[in-house]
Scaffold this active site. Sequence first.
Site, PDB file in Angstrom:
ATOM      1  N   CYS A   2      48.463  33.624  83.530  1.00  0.00           N
ATOM      2  CA  CYS A   2      49.500  32.590  83.603  1.00  0.00           C
ATOM      3  C   CYS A   2      49.540  31.744  82.340  1.00  0.00           C
ATOM      4  CB  CYS A   2      49.194  31.659  84.765  1.00  0.00           C
ATOM      5  SG  CYS A   2      48.945  32.489  86.316  1.00  0.00           S
ATOM      6  N   ARG A  27      50.994  37.174  77.134  1.00  0.00           N
ATOM      7  CA  ARG A  27      49.786  37.108  77.952  1.00  0.00           C
ATOM      8  C   ARG A  27      49.947  37.843  79.279  1.00  0.00           C
ATOM      9  NH1 ARG A  27      46.594  32.403  76.587  1.00  0.00           N
ATOM     10  NH2 ARG A  27      45.969  32.294  78.732  1.00  0.00           N
ATOM     11  N   TRP A  74      51.204  34.869  86.742  1.00  0.00           N
ATOM     12  CA  TRP A  74      50.659  36.202  86.955  1.00  0.00           C
ATOM     13  C   TRP A  74      50.037  36.152  88.345  1.00  0.00           C
ATOM     14  CZ3 TRP A  74      45.730  38.562  87.419  1.00  0.00           C
ATOM     15  CH2 TRP A  74      45.693  39.936  87.107  1.00  0.00           C
ATOM     16  N   ASN A  98      46.972  27.313  86.360  1.00  0.00           N
ATOM     17  CA  ASN A  98      46.400  28.615  85.976  1.00  0.00           C
ATOM     18  C   ASN A  98      45.049  28.742  86.653  1.00  0.00           C
ATOM     19  OD1 ASN A  98      48.521  28.934  84.264  1.00  0.00           O
ATOM     20  ND2 ASN A  98      47.326  28.921  82.374  1.00  0.00           N
ATOM     21  N   GLY A  99      44.717  29.953  87.089  1.00  0.00           N
ATOM     22  CA  GLY A  99      43.393  30.158  87.677  1.00  0.00           C
ATOM     23  C   GLY A  99      43.457  30.290  89.185  1.00  0.00           C
ATOM     24  N   GLU A 481      37.915  54.563  74.882  1.00  0.00           N
ATOM     25  CA  GLU A 481      38.973  53.641  74.451  1.00  0.00           C
ATOM     26  C   GLU A 481      40.339  54.357  74.460  1.00  0.00           C
ATOM     27  OE1 GLU A 481      39.565  50.685  74.043  1.00  0.00           O
ATOM     28  OE2 GLU A 481      41.153  50.466  72.571  1.00  0.00           O
ATOM     29  N   LYS A 485      43.638  53.282  76.681  1.00  0.00           N
ATOM     30  CA  LYS A 485      44.968  53.008  76.109  1.00  0.00           C
ATOM     31  C   LYS A 485      46.034  53.777  76.895  1.00  0.00           C
ATOM     32  CE  LYS A 485      44.325  50.131  74.197  1.00  0.00           C
ATOM     33  NZ  LYS A 485      43.138  49.452  73.796  1.00  0.00           N
ATOM     34  N   GLU A 488      46.540  52.225  80.489  1.00  0.00           N
ATOM     35  CA  GLU A 488      47.209  50.921  80.592  1.00  0.00           C
ATOM     36  C   GLU A 488      48.638  50.959  80.101  1.00  0.00           C
ATOM     37  OE1 GLU A 488      45.429  47.606  78.433  1.00  0.00           O
ATOM     38  OE2 GLU A 488      44.772  48.929  76.841  1.00  0.00           O
ATOM     39  N   HIS A 504      28.968  68.874  84.020  1.00  0.00           N
ATOM     40  CA  HIS A 504      28.379  68.152  85.158  1.00  0.00           C
ATOM     41  C   HIS A 504      29.446  67.583  86.079  1.00  0.00           C
ATOM     42  CE1 HIS A 504      24.477  68.646  83.303  1.00  0.00           C
ATOM     43  NE2 HIS A 504      25.054  68.311  82.161  1.00  0.00           N
ATOM     44  N   LYS A 603      47.075  39.615  78.786  1.00  0.00           N
ATOM     45  CA  LYS A 603      46.375  39.678  77.503  1.00  0.00           C
ATOM     46  C   LYS A 603      45.036  38.966  77.571  1.00  0.00           C
ATOM     47  CE  LYS A 603      46.001  40.626  73.130  1.00  0.00           C
ATOM     48  NZ  LYS A 603      45.578  42.021  72.869  1.00  0.00           N
TER      49      LYS A 603
END
Length: 608
Positions: A2, A27, A74, A98-99, A481, A485, A488, A504, A603
């Site tokens: 947020c 964000r 968010w 926020n939070g 990584e 990418k 997401e 395995h 973000k």
Amino acid sequence: MCGIVGYFGPQNPKEVIFNGLRALEYRGYDSAGVAILHQGEFKRVRAEGKLDQLGRRLESESFDGHLGIGHTRWATHGLPIERNAHPHCVGGVSIVHNGIIENHAALRADLKAQGVECSSDTDSELVAHLISQEISGGRNLLQAVLAVLPRLEGAYSILAVSKDQPNEMVAFKFGPPLIVGVSAEEVVVASDIQAIVPHTRQVIFLEDQEVAHVQGTQVTLLNHQGQALDKKPTLVDWSQEKAEKQGYPHFMLKEIFEQPRAVAQALAPHLCLESHQVQLDCELEESFLKDIERVFIVGCGTSFYAGLAGEYLIETWARVPVEVEIASEFRYRQPVLPPQSLVVVISQSGETADTLAALRLVKEQGVQVLSICNVPNSSIDREAQAHLYMNAGVEIGVASTKAFVSTLAVLNLLALALAKAKDRLSGPREAELVQSLLALPSHMETVLAYEKFFAEAAESLKAYRGFLYMGRGIHYPIALEGALKLKELAYMHAEGYAAGEMKHGPLALIDSHMAIVMLAPKDELYEKTLSNLEEAKARGGQIISIGTGEDERLKSLSLHYLALPQTEGLLMPLLEVIPLQLLAYHLADSLGHDVDQPRNLAKSVTVE
Ligand code: M6R
């Protein structure tokens, strides 16, 4: 996560707050709203979805006041629908939050028992009710906030206004960041410096349990008991120019192309160009480095993967044992930190809640914390005892790119500084490695020139059911990584694996619907990696390989082969991650996804 923006001043608050929210858009959010004073009341406009929707609703609105608050939400508690969007207005009080208020269930039950009806499913609205009740009981806004604070549990930052005090805002924080920008004419309160720098560079970073009381252009800082604090604004150097797309279709693509410069900037403060030596510019003395017996590296997501690569670098060059851990695990597992340890926390934003909590835990145990951050003055940067900077410049795309390569560059420097302190690096070898580091930006430019290759390849890759990214040694974290990418951005199933693990389990996944992205540079594990590829190919796997130079063997096994320039083995990750970023970017773009703001992601993850 947020975003919060509040404004008092002579400019049109609608414009300032909306532009501020735009600056925080990167964000991540799923609804937005504003509440601005008009004829003595707060007029609220909210909308589901992106800011354009809110912008359309605001077009026909005008406000005669000079104070207002805005928010990008968010969703945590309650669906991302208009009813749950902030600001929450109760009586004459409006708040943005926020939070997470963790004791929301108890607070809601309490309010319900008093006959209070809530109009949203959020934890945030409860705070508006509590403040409003205090004001109804005769308190002013500041007194009401101070009375409510002890009742809140969790991690939150909140900005509150009341129609009864039309020149005032009260901001308070216990968790996610909140910053107050001050100038002679105006005050901007925001959760991110990006919304403040167009107005002023004089800022106050609120610490946990601090309250900022804005009265016109006067700002008073208080502790949560209401006692005044003596805290002066600091001058920040955070240019807004860098937060524009500059002709690229997306921030992410711009940031991928900025990587050579990011790496050069990350290296610059720590290399002596005349002597070709590493001179680590951070608070850790060489004598301290010499005595370090163990390194812990802690981070989340991409920062965690950079840490995994750091393990290979530090163990190879300095021969110091390294443990790398995801911050959300580390903070809850009572880690044992021997006295001669160094804990490195990595965070692009410097605000990741779990990483910050890990840092605090380490400090409580009396162990030295070195942060590697991109955002100066962020919470993690402020709280760490020693600091290294990514120097990548503002990263807007939710998917981290340039911060990753900058972190790898910094971890190389840390590994070499440790190796020097421990007499494990000869002068000539150091000079050779420094030259290789300095050559990286130009090699990166060469790799970026292949962008078209990925734009074309993306089309044919859309049809695959899944992607398996593999590599051995230091290339394994890069495989992780690469898979992250793709997940997401393209919302496709992708997994990163150590190539040696293929038999395995993951081999069972391989058939002609599975794409294998193999990192196979020519190093001491090359032959083993090639055997893994043969096995994958024999089972129908479609191979995209990334190797070094003309490599006919690799080419013959692959559907697509990309040749990277050869550099020092442990520096290859800085080159090989670029094709993986471009692959994910183009695949996502060709699928029509929002590349800069992937669904459900933020973000800066300021809550657990
Ligand atoms: O700001 P941080 O480096 O602490 O962020 C950590 C992760 O949230 C972040 O790297 C995330 O995984 C990115 N979206 C990856 O692209």
